[in-house]
Design an enzyme around this catalytic site. Structure first.
Site, PDB file in Angstrom:
ATOM      1  N   HIS A 132      36.105  65.802 -72.934  1.00  0.00           N
ATOM      2  CA  HIS A 132      36.812  67.085 -72.767  1.00  0.00           C
ATOM      3  C   HIS A 132      37.439  67.151 -71.368  1.00  0.00           C
ATOM      4  O   HIS A 132      37.008  67.915 -70.500  1.00  0.00           O
ATOM      5  CB  HIS A 132      35.796  68.207 -72.961  1.00  0.00           C
ATOM      6  CG  HIS A 132      36.389  69.550 -73.229  1.00  0.00           C
ATOM      7  ND1 HIS A 132      37.268  70.162 -72.376  1.00  0.00           N
ATOM      8  CD2 HIS A 132      36.217  70.387 -74.273  1.00  0.00           C
ATOM      9  CE1 HIS A 132      37.597  71.335 -72.885  1.00  0.00           C
ATOM     10  NE2 HIS A 132      36.970  71.501 -74.037  1.00  0.00           N
ATOM     11  N   GLU A 189      42.208  66.025 -74.351  1.00  0.00           N
ATOM     12  CA  GLU A 189      40.856  65.567 -74.673  1.00  0.00           C
ATOM     13  C   GLU A 189      40.897  64.466 -75.733  1.00  0.00           C
ATOM     14  O   GLU A 189      41.322  64.692 -76.858  1.00  0.00           O
ATOM     15  CB  GLU A 189      40.048  66.762 -75.191  1.00  0.00           C
ATOM     16  CG  GLU A 189      40.158  67.988 -74.290  1.00  0.00           C
ATOM     17  CD  GLU A 189      39.750  69.293 -74.979  1.00  0.00           C
ATOM     18  OE1 GLU A 189      39.015  69.246 -75.984  1.00  0.00           O
ATOM     19  OE2 GLU A 189      40.186  70.359 -74.530  1.00  0.00           O
TER      20      GLU A 189
HETATM   21  C1  BG6 Z   1      38.295  72.843 -76.762  1.00  0.00           C
HETATM   22  C2  BG6 Z   1      38.323  73.553 -78.091  1.00  0.00           C
HETATM   23  O1  BG6 Z   1      38.031  71.488 -76.974  1.00  0.00           O
HETATM   24  O2  BG6 Z   1      37.257  73.395 -75.958  1.00  0.00           O
HETATM   25  C3  BG6 Z   1      38.504  75.056 -77.855  1.00  0.00           C
HETATM   26  O3  BG6 Z   1      39.385  73.046 -78.884  1.00  0.00           O
HETATM   27  C4  BG6 Z   1      37.433  75.576 -76.927  1.00  0.00           C
HETATM   28  O4  BG6 Z   1      38.457  75.730 -79.114  1.00  0.00           O
HETATM   29  C5  BG6 Z   1      37.445  74.751 -75.644  1.00  0.00           C
HETATM   30  O5  BG6 Z   1      37.689  76.946 -76.642  1.00  0.00           O
HETATM   31  C6  BG6 Z   1      36.371  75.162 -74.641  1.00  0.00           C
HETATM   32  O6  BG6 Z   1      35.122  75.169 -75.227  1.00  0.00           O
HETATM   33  P1  BG6 Z   1      33.875  75.636 -74.410  1.00  0.00           P
HETATM   34  O7  BG6 Z   1      32.718  75.621 -75.363  1.00  0.00           O
HETATM   35  O8  BG6 Z   1      33.680  74.661 -73.286  1.00  0.00           O
HETATM   36  O9  BG6 Z   1      34.189  77.029 -73.893  1.00  0.00           O
END
Ligand code: BG6
Length: 288
Positions: free
Chosen positions: A155, A257
């Protein structure tokens, strides 16, 4: 080149590893979630971490490269799975011809075996820093007696000077799912994708290299065995809902990501697969 270890309050547990690489490059990895929280290259920070991010292990780090495993998004497990909130084990670090490599490991434990994804697994995470690249590769191994399937993702929050001048190339003609507007099987028509709103898209089966371009600089994302690319920026409205992301920060970041999330990766007992990305910084200066 060197690797420094910082110890926790109890004096025993290593909490983060600072990697000093060639030509002033560096990286920092928290053992909590094996989250890479810094990548400096050509004198500048290339990853985004929110100034409100929690770095005390109380929640996933808002920025850097949190690891999503074994579930992308919401589902039976907590959002994005459990790997990003576990304490990983530092196996070691060593210099090689062009840089420094650090190895981390996460295995199933009582907790994960009691979860909705109860399988026995072994993840070996290799973080390799050179003057201009940061490579993050995971070897996933099924050490269970039954097959399992999972989704997984790196991510990556990239720091950009201004989202308004940032483009993402390499996504043209790729089918995507728009998680904000809903609906799948849309096709990206742009050579250079720009972001000017709350965007949350899964580009499915992206064929080649993706580049994030800002001004005369860019970061190339080259993937191994990861099929998809998620593009995310919370913009003002979603930023306002997040306690660990400041309201004014969304123009300084873009999440691009690399992962396999639109389909699952399946492993038989004893089987392994290595998946990952190589981020390469390309600057205007050619001294690197
Ligand atoms: C992304 C998702 O990978 O991560 C989104 O596609 C999400 O939907 C984002 O809002 C952040 O996620 P988190 O759990 O770290 O707030």
């Amino acid at each position: 080149m060197s690797v420094q270890k910082f110890f926790g309050a109890d004096g025993t547990s290593v909490e983060r590893v600072v990697i000093n690489g060639p030509q002033g490059s560096s990286a920092e990895v928290y053992l909590y979630g094996a989250t890479v929280t810094s990548w400096k290259c050509d004198g500048k920070e290339r990853l985004f971490v929110s100034r409100l991010a929690k770095l005390d292990g109380s929640k996933p780090v808002r920025g850097g490269i949190p690891l999503v495993f074994p579930q992308f998004g919401p589902g039976a497990l907590p959002q994005h799975g459990f790997a990003r909130t576990r304490q990983w084990t530092l196996l070691g670090a060593e210099e090689h011809g062009q840089g420094v490599v650090v190895n981390l490991q996460l295995k199933d434990n009582e907790d994960t075996r009691a979860s909705k994804w109860p399988f026995k697994f072994d993840l070996l995470y290799t973080i390799d820093l050179t003057a201009t690249t940061l490579s993050t590769i995971i070897k996933y191994e099924n050490v269970d007696t039954q097959p399992f399937s999972f989704t997984s993702l790196m991510h990556t929050y990239l720091r950009v000077p201004d989202i308004a001048g940032t483009t993402v190339t390499g996504l043209k003609d790729v089918v995507y799912v728009d998680k904000i507007k809903g609906g799948g099987d849309l096709v990206e028509e742009r050579d250079a994708v720009t972001v000017a709103a709350n965007e949350d898209r899964v580009y499915v089966d992206v064929p080649g290299i993706v580049n994030v371009n800002y001004g005369s600089e860019s970061v190339e994302i080259r993937r191994f065995n990861f099929k998809d690319i998620v593009l995310w920026n919370p913009w003002a409205e979603k930023a306002a809902e997040m306690s660990d992301f400041a309201d004014d920060e969304y123009p300084q970041m873009i999440c691009v990501e690399a992962g396999t999330v639109a389909s699952e990766i399946s492993l038989r007992p004893g089987q392994t697969i290595s998946c990952g990305q190589i981020l390469t910084f390309n600057g205007s200066a050619s001294h690197l």
